[in-house]
Design a protein around this motif. Structure first.
Motif, PDB file in Angstrom:
ATOM      1  N   GLU A 125       0.838  -1.195   0.000  1.00 26.73           N
ATOM      2  CA  GLU A 125       0.000   0.000   0.000  1.00 26.73           C
ATOM      3  C   GLU A 125       0.867   1.236   0.000  1.00 26.73           C
ATOM      4  O   GLU A 125       1.884   1.308   0.686  1.00 26.73           O
ATOM      5  N   LEU A 126       0.468   2.251  -0.776  1.00 18.81           N
ATOM      6  CA  LEU A 126       1.161   3.534  -0.792  1.00 18.81           C
ATOM      7  C   LEU A 126       0.458   4.484   0.173  1.00 18.81           C
ATOM      8  O   LEU A 126      -0.718   4.799  -0.012  1.00 18.81           O
ATOM      9  N   ASP A 127       1.185   4.913   1.176  1.00 24.15           N
ATOM     10  CA  ASP A 127       0.639   5.826   2.179  1.00 24.15           C
ATOM     11  C   ASP A 127       1.494   7.087   2.139  1.00 24.15           C
ATOM     12  O   ASP A 127       2.630   7.097   2.623  1.00 24.15           O
ATOM     13  N   LEU A 128       0.966   8.154   1.526  1.00 24.85           N
ATOM     14  CA  LEU A 128       1.767   9.341   1.226  1.00 24.85           C
ATOM     15  C   LEU A 128       1.154  10.582   1.861  1.00 24.85           C
ATOM     16  O   LEU A 128      -0.062  10.791   1.790  1.00 24.85           O
ATOM     17  N   ASP A 129       2.021  11.401   2.445  1.00 23.81           N
ATOM     18  CA  ASP A 129       1.561  12.661   3.029  1.00 23.81           C
ATOM     19  C   ASP A 129       1.792  13.805   2.061  1.00 23.81           C
ATOM     20  O   ASP A 129       2.847  13.892   1.417  1.00 23.81           O
ATOM     21  N   ILE A 130       0.796  14.663   1.934  1.00 24.61           N
ATOM     22  CA  ILE A 130       0.877  15.844   1.068  1.00 24.61           C
ATOM     23  C   ILE A 130       1.463  17.004   1.866  1.00 24.61           C
ATOM     24  O   ILE A 130       0.971  17.350   2.937  1.00 24.61           O
TER      25      ILE A 130
ATOM     26  N   ARG B  74       3.986   4.002 -12.264  1.00 19.50           N
ATOM     27  CA  ARG B  74       2.653   3.429 -12.468  1.00 19.50           C
ATOM     28  C   ARG B  74       2.040   2.977 -11.149  1.00 19.50           C
ATOM     29  O   ARG B  74       2.718   2.361 -10.337  1.00 19.50           O
ATOM     30  N   PRO B  75       0.739   3.203 -10.960  1.00 17.16           N
ATOM     31  CA  PRO B  75      -0.154   3.971 -11.826  1.00 17.16           C
ATOM     32  C   PRO B  75      -0.452   5.371 -11.300  1.00 17.16           C
ATOM     33  O   PRO B  75      -1.178   6.127 -11.929  1.00 17.16           O
ATOM     34  N   HIS B  76       0.138   5.742 -10.155  1.00 15.21           N
ATOM     35  CA  HIS B  76      -0.369   6.902  -9.433  1.00 15.21           C
ATOM     36  C   HIS B  76       0.417   8.203  -9.620  1.00 15.21           C
ATOM     37  O   HIS B  76      -0.169   9.276  -9.466  1.00 15.21           O
TER      38      HIS B  76
ATOM     39  N   PRO C 169      -1.207  -0.321  -6.805  1.00 11.11           N
ATOM     40  CA  PRO C 169      -1.551  -0.660  -5.418  1.00 11.11           C
ATOM     41  C   PRO C 169      -2.546   0.348  -4.842  1.00 11.11           C
ATOM     42  O   PRO C 169      -2.758   1.427  -5.399  1.00 11.11           O
ATOM     43  N   PRO C 170      -3.138   0.040  -3.679  1.00 16.42           N
ATOM     44  CA  PRO C 170      -4.019   1.009  -3.019  1.00 16.42           C
ATOM     45  C   PRO C 170      -3.234   2.251  -2.597  1.00 16.42           C
ATOM     46  O   PRO C 170      -2.066   2.166  -2.230  1.00 16.42           O
TER      47      PRO C 170
ATOM     48  N   ARG D  34      -2.568  11.636   2.815  1.00  9.84           N
ATOM     49  CA  ARG D  34      -2.764  12.262   4.115  1.00  9.84           C
ATOM     50  C   ARG D  34      -2.369  13.736   4.052  1.00  9.84           C
ATOM     51  O   ARG D  34      -1.514  14.138   3.257  1.00  9.84           O
ATOM     52  N   TYR D  35      -2.997  14.507   4.903  1.00 11.40           N
ATOM     53  CA  TYR D  35      -2.625  15.901   5.089  1.00 11.40           C
ATOM     54  C   TYR D  35      -2.708  16.202   6.580  1.00 11.40           C
ATOM     55  O   TYR D  35      -3.746  15.943   7.206  1.00 11.40           O
ATOM     56  N   ASN D  36      -1.605  16.692   7.133  1.00 12.56           N
ATOM     57  CA  ASN D  36      -1.539  16.929   8.580  1.00 12.56           C
ATOM     58  C   ASN D  36      -1.931  15.687   9.379  1.00 12.56           C
ATOM     59  O   ASN D  36      -2.717  15.752  10.331  1.00 12.56           O
ATOM     60  N   ASN D  37      -1.378  14.550   8.930  1.00 11.94           N
ATOM     61  CA  ASN D  37      -1.562  13.263   9.626  1.00 11.94           C
ATOM     62  C   ASN D  37      -2.983  12.712   9.563  1.00 11.94           C
ATOM     63  O   ASN D  37      -3.315  11.748  10.259  1.00 11.94           O
ATOM     64  N   THR D  38      -3.839  13.303   8.729  1.00 10.48           N
ATOM     65  CA  THR D  38      -5.219  12.827   8.586  1.00 10.48           C
ATOM     66  C   THR D  38      -5.436  12.316   7.164  1.00 10.48           C
ATOM     67  O   THR D  38      -5.102  13.005   6.191  1.00 10.48           O
ATOM     68  N   ALA D  39      -5.992  11.115   7.026  1.00 13.83           N
ATOM     69  CA  ALA D  39      -6.272  10.562   5.700  1.00 13.83           C
ATOM     70  C   ALA D  39      -7.401  11.348   5.040  1.00 13.83           C
ATOM     71  O   ALA D  39      -8.476  11.528   5.623  1.00 13.83           O
ATOM     72  N   ILE D  40      -7.140  11.850   3.820  1.00 18.01           N
ATOM     73  CA  ILE D  40      -8.167  12.591   3.087  1.00 18.01           C
ATOM     74  C   ILE D  40      -8.646  11.832   1.853  1.00 18.01           C
ATOM     75  O   ILE D  40      -9.647  12.193   1.251  1.00 18.01           O
ATOM     76  N   SER D  41      -7.913  10.784   1.462  1.00 16.29           N
ATOM     77  CA  SER D  41      -8.318   9.987   0.297  1.00 16.29           C
ATOM     78  C   SER D  41      -7.785   8.573   0.463  1.00 16.29           C
ATOM     79  O   SER D  41      -6.657   8.361   0.896  1.00 16.29           O
ATOM     80  N   SER D  42      -8.623   7.592   0.116  1.00 17.52           N
ATOM     81  CA  SER D  42      -8.221   6.187   0.133  1.00 17.52           C
ATOM     82  C   SER D  42      -9.170   5.414  -0.758  1.00 17.52           C
ATOM     83  O   SER D  42     -10.091   5.984  -1.361  1.00 17.52           O
ATOM     84  N   THR D  43      -8.960   4.120  -0.858  1.00 22.53           N
ATOM     85  CA  THR D  43      -9.865   3.312  -1.679  1.00 22.53           C
ATOM     86  C   THR D  43     -11.256   3.241  -1.056  1.00 22.53           C
ATOM     87  O   THR D  43     -12.238   2.964  -1.746  1.00 22.53           O
TER      88      THR D  43
END
Length: 379
Positions: A4-9, A60-62, A87-88, A92-101
């Motif tokens: 899983e890709l878990d990325l902070d903006i 790929r793909p994101h 992958p999924p 995140r922004y400021n440690n809060t998930a704003i988008s996911s599957t």
């Protein structure tokens, strides 16, 4: 299965491990060590302007990473196909998930997290903006502006804060930032003398490296230890030399992070030759060295009354070979030798693997078939 890709903006600064302002060389080197997350990397560029082409890394793909054409610095990050599960992706922004599957990022959620912004087709904030257009849609195909609160975000862009507005050019160079500090900004070449190295941040005292004077110890003290020390055993070029000193194989200090090699004498450990690399996409040495932003400086030209010299003229890495050649030798172009760096590689085939070596007084230019200078050797 891909992880899983878990990325902070980070608006204006980066995304996950990717920092705006990082060099193409550094990012590709990092991706080699992260194949478990990014198994396929496509490198896209314009071969017609190979020395100054912007480069896009497509992960790929994101992710699409856009690098500037001159300094090869990460300028813009595009996140797309947010709902693709291979992958999924979690943003995140400021440690809060704003988008996911499981949760769709939509217009109302962006406004809730980032606040109000100016009207337009996209929601734009300093250093980040959100687009509701699919990939491949051009300006001429955009639909009418929508105020549908549940309209789904299709792409997210991250760029520097002072260049992310409508009046900024997406292909501009990156403004100097902290991630560049200690990187080489400019190498000024003086034929028969050596080079002057200018580092970030701007204002850092330059470092002078003189052929025949600077020692291995000087290099280590002034610019740090090399990433590799390579003992030279290839003597094929010595057959063309009348200088007995060239029979001494010596050894290289390889500064891949600066795009420079220094050949040192094996006897007195003094710099004998300097090689500066342009890191042109599509050439055999692409990505082995970071781009060295080099300029060849000529003699100052006096003004009409001969009292006040003008600024010395310079030719730069992105000038065509014919221009640089005339600068070095106004009357004639010297003969050249053919070089194919893939001769010893059985499994490498490149359309532009062949270069030519043009020798001048104190300088050798390695030139591609597209008349771009791939490297400069001073001796």
């Amino acid at each position: 299965m891909l992880g899983e890709l878990d990325l902070d903006i980070r608006p204006g600064s980066g995304l996950g491990v990717f920092e705006i302002g990082s060099s193409l060389w550094a990012v590709l080197d990092m991706l080699r060590r992260m194949q478990h997350l990014f198994p396929q990397v496509d490198v896209k560029y314009d071969p017609d302007v190979s020395s100054i082409t912007p480069v896009i890394l497509h992960l790929r793909p994101h992710l699409d990473l856009l690098f500037s054409g001159k300094h090869q610095r990460l300028r813009t990050i595009c996140i797309r196909r947010l709902r693709d599960i291979s992958p999924p992706l979690i943003l995140r922004y400021n440690n809060t998930a704003i988008s996911s599957t499981e949760s769709t990022l939509c217009r109302v959620e962006v406004r809730r997290v980032f606040g109000p912004t100016y009207a337009g087709d996209d929601l734009r904030y300093p250093g980040v903006w959100f687009s509701f257009e699919e990939d491949g849609r051009t300006d001429g195909l955009k639909g009418a502006p929508s105020d549908d609160k549940m309209q789904e975000v299709k792409r997210v862009f991250i760029s520097q804060k002072d260049t992310s507005h409508d009046d900024g050019d997406a292909l501009d160079e990156v403004v100097e930032c902290e991630v560049m500090h200690a990187d080489l900004a400019l190498a000024v070449i003086k034929v028969h003398e050596g080079i002057t190295l200018h580092f970030y941040p701007t204002g850092t005292p330059p470092v002078s490296v003189k052929i025949g004077h600077t020692t291995a110890q000087d290099l280590t003290l002034d610019i740090g230890p090399p990433l590799r020390i390579y003992h030279k055993d290839d003597q094929r070029m010595s057959i063309h030399s009348k200088d007995q000193a060239d029979k001494d194989p010596g050894y290289f200090y390889n500064y891949f992070q600066f795009g420079i090699d220094f050949l040192l004498s094996g006897s007195d450990h003094v710099v004998r030759k300097i090689v500066l690399h342009t890191n042109i996409p599509g050439t055999p040495l692409f990505q082995r060295y970071k781009r060295c932003n080099w300029e060849i400086e000529g003699l100052p030209e006096d003004d009409e009354d001969g009292m006040y010299p003008h600024t010395p003229p310079r030719k730069r890495f992105n000038d065509r070979f014919e221009t640089i050649s005339h600068f070095l030798s106004p009357h004639e172009t010297p003969p050249s030798m053919l070089l194919d760096r893939t001769d010893d590689e059985d499994n490498i085939t490149l359309p532009g693997s062949t270069t030519r070596l043009h020798g001048y007084d104190g300088v050798i230019l390695e030139v591609t078939e597209a008349s771009q200078v791939a490297s400069v050797t001073l001796f």
